[in-house]
Design a protein around this motif. Structure first.
Motif, PDB file in Angstrom:
ATOM      1  N   ASP A   9       9.240   1.024  13.851  1.00 19.65           N
ATOM      2  CA  ASP A   9       9.514   1.318  12.712  1.00 19.65           C
ATOM      3  C   ASP A   9      10.363   0.133  11.984  1.00 19.65           C
ATOM      4  O   ASP A   9      10.903  -0.740  12.704  1.00 19.65           O
TER       5      ASP A   9
ATOM      6  N   ALA B  96       0.657   4.258  -2.687  1.00 17.59           N
ATOM      7  CA  ALA B  96       0.502   5.779  -2.199  1.00 17.59           C
ATOM      8  C   ALA B  96       1.342   6.574  -2.677  1.00 17.59           C
ATOM      9  O   ALA B  96       1.372   7.586  -2.982  1.00 17.59           O
ATOM     10  N   LEU B  97       2.615   6.089  -2.801  1.00 17.77           N
ATOM     11  CA  LEU B  97       3.813   6.923  -2.986  1.00 17.77           C
ATOM     12  C   LEU B  97       4.044   6.828  -4.532  1.00 17.77           C
ATOM     13  O   LEU B  97       5.085   7.527  -4.873  1.00 17.77           O
TER      14      LEU B  97
ATOM     15  N   ASP C 220      12.040  -6.435   0.867  1.00 16.94           N
ATOM     16  CA  ASP C 220      12.518  -5.003   1.499  1.00 16.94           C
ATOM     17  C   ASP C 220      13.847  -5.614   2.287  1.00 16.94           C
ATOM     18  O   ASP C 220      13.896  -6.318   2.965  1.00 16.94           O
TER      19      ASP C 220
ATOM     20  N   ILE D 204      -0.099  -4.184  11.598  1.00 13.74           N
ATOM     21  CA  ILE D 204       0.401  -4.535  10.562  1.00 13.74           C
ATOM     22  C   ILE D 204       0.642  -6.010  10.277  1.00 13.74           C
ATOM     23  O   ILE D 204       0.541  -6.653   9.215  1.00 13.74           O
TER      24      ILE D 204
ATOM     25  N   GLY E 156       6.809  -4.208  12.230  1.00 14.16           N
ATOM     26  CA  GLY E 156       5.947  -3.087  12.499  1.00 14.16           C
ATOM     27  C   GLY E 156       5.084  -2.968  13.781  1.00 14.16           C
ATOM     28  O   GLY E 156       5.748  -3.311  14.720  1.00 14.16           O
TER      29      GLY E 156
ATOM     30  N   MET F 102       0.837  -1.270  -0.241  1.00  9.72           N
ATOM     31  CA  MET F 102      -0.070  -0.052   0.090  1.00  9.72           C
ATOM     32  C   MET F 102       0.853   1.324   0.053  1.00  9.72           C
ATOM     33  O   MET F 102       0.576   2.270  -0.791  1.00  9.72           O
ATOM     34  N   PRO F 103       2.182   1.317   0.939  1.00 10.02           N
ATOM     35  CA  PRO F 103       2.715   2.703   0.693  1.00 10.02           C
ATOM     36  C   PRO F 103       3.407   2.786  -0.617  1.00 10.02           C
ATOM     37  O   PRO F 103       3.377   3.908  -1.137  1.00 10.02           O
ATOM     38  N   LEU F 104       3.719   1.707  -1.238  1.00 13.41           N
ATOM     39  CA  LEU F 104       4.479   1.743  -2.397  1.00 13.41           C
ATOM     40  C   LEU F 104       3.415   2.367  -3.596  1.00 13.41           C
ATOM     41  O   LEU F 104       3.768   3.318  -4.473  1.00 13.41           O
TER      42      LEU F 104
ATOM     43  N   HIS G 181       7.993  -9.162  -1.608  1.00 14.65           N
ATOM     44  CA  HIS G 181       8.189  -7.671  -1.524  1.00 14.65           C
ATOM     45  C   HIS G 181       9.851  -7.486  -1.395  1.00 14.65           C
ATOM     46  O   HIS G 181      10.322  -6.731  -2.060  1.00 14.65           O
TER      47      HIS G 181
END
Ligand code: FAD
Length: 253
Positions: free
Chosen positions: A156, A5-6, A83, A69, A65, A1-3, A81
């Protein structure tokens, strides 16, 4: 979702895997625990099977998270993903997990974790493949584990982190696994730091030397949260701490 949104990802098609049955399970098999791609991170965190057979995964889960999350995030999603700061890929790499992927025309294949994570958000998955399962090897008797991280705030993503799994036998280290996160475009297996320990008796000097080798082997980025030198210093400290903790939890104690 952040990807999304950004606007870092703009997919033409979005497939909701939660409508696909049969991808949510934790099973003990011959020598490994198989976890289906849609198994939620929180389910793994609370699993007694995982806790007793793959303790490094259980150790890693609360570091992901926040509860909200982990209630939604999946083992397959985190692995696909890729990361470089994520915990599940680090555990997969440390334990030599196998990642099972499938495509409709070609069928299933199994990719070792060491070949799966290829770069920043980049894996061995072909565009027409889906990840269906991750197979985590069962920990051998005498194994102790730890996952140490530095974060600016609770919940974080880690600035950097270190996962360690140590097996001791007759007062000596029989096996050592060390993976660092947040230091490169993939999680990094610290082979030299591992070799430094195998065959030797656990000691503060050996852990210190191993931490130093792990720090020397990584080239972390520099940004507003910390310089390369600061992150490298953290890796040194976190690897040493993870080794101390995992050894103190290993079979000989
Ligand atoms: C605020 C926030 C904080 C977070 N903190 C952390 C953290 O500290 N540590 C951490 O490790 N993670 C963290 N995450 C990531 C989170 O734990 C999930 O791993 C991540 O959001 C992926 O979610 P998902 O499983 O729903 O996958 P999705 O978001 O649905 O998918 C992620 C990517 O993987 C692909 N994908 C998903 N499943 C498959 C599959 N079966 N086969 C092929 N491709 C697939 C998707 O196409 C997409 O590109 C955080 C996320 C958020 C939003």
């Amino acid at each position: 979702m952040p990807l999304l949104a950004l606007r870092l990802a703009s997919p033409a098609v979005l497939i909701d895997l939660s409508a696909v049955p049969g991808l949510d399970y934790i099973e003990r098999n011959d020598g490994h625990v198989a976890i289906g791609a849609m198994t939620r991170e929180r389910t793994v965190e609370r699993s007694e099977v995982v806790g007793s057979l793959v303790p490094l995964l259980t150790e890693a889960m609360p570091l992901i998270g926040h509860l909200a999350i982990r209630n939604r995030g999946t083992v397959g999603g985190s692995t696909a993903h890729a990361d470089p700061s994520a915990e599940i890929p680090a555990v997969a790499l440390a334990l030599d997990a196998d990642i099972v992927v499938t495509s409709a025309p070609r069928g299933e294949r199994t990719v070792p974790a060491a070949e799966f994570f290829q770069g920043f958000f980049t894996t061995a998955l072909e565009p027409d493949e889906a990840l269906v399962e991750v197979r985590f090897p069962v920990a051998q008797p005498g194994t102790g584990v730890a996952f140490e991280e530095a974060t600016r705030r609770h919940g974080d993503f880690a600035m950097v982190g270190a996962a360690a799994s140590v097996r001791t036998e007759d007062g000596r280290i029989a096996d050592a696994r060390i993976v660092t996160i947040g230091v490169s475009d993939t999680p990094v297996r610290c082979r030299d730091a591992e070799q430094e320990l195998v065959g030797s008796a656990p000691s503060a000097e050996a852990f210190e030397q191993s931490g130093s080798l792990a720090a020397g082997a990584c080239d972390p980025p520099s940004d507003l949260h910390g310089t390369t030198a600061y992150r490298r210093h953290l890796i040194h400290v976190l690897v040493r701490r993870a080794l101390e903790k995992s050894t103190s939890r290993s079979g000989d104690k």
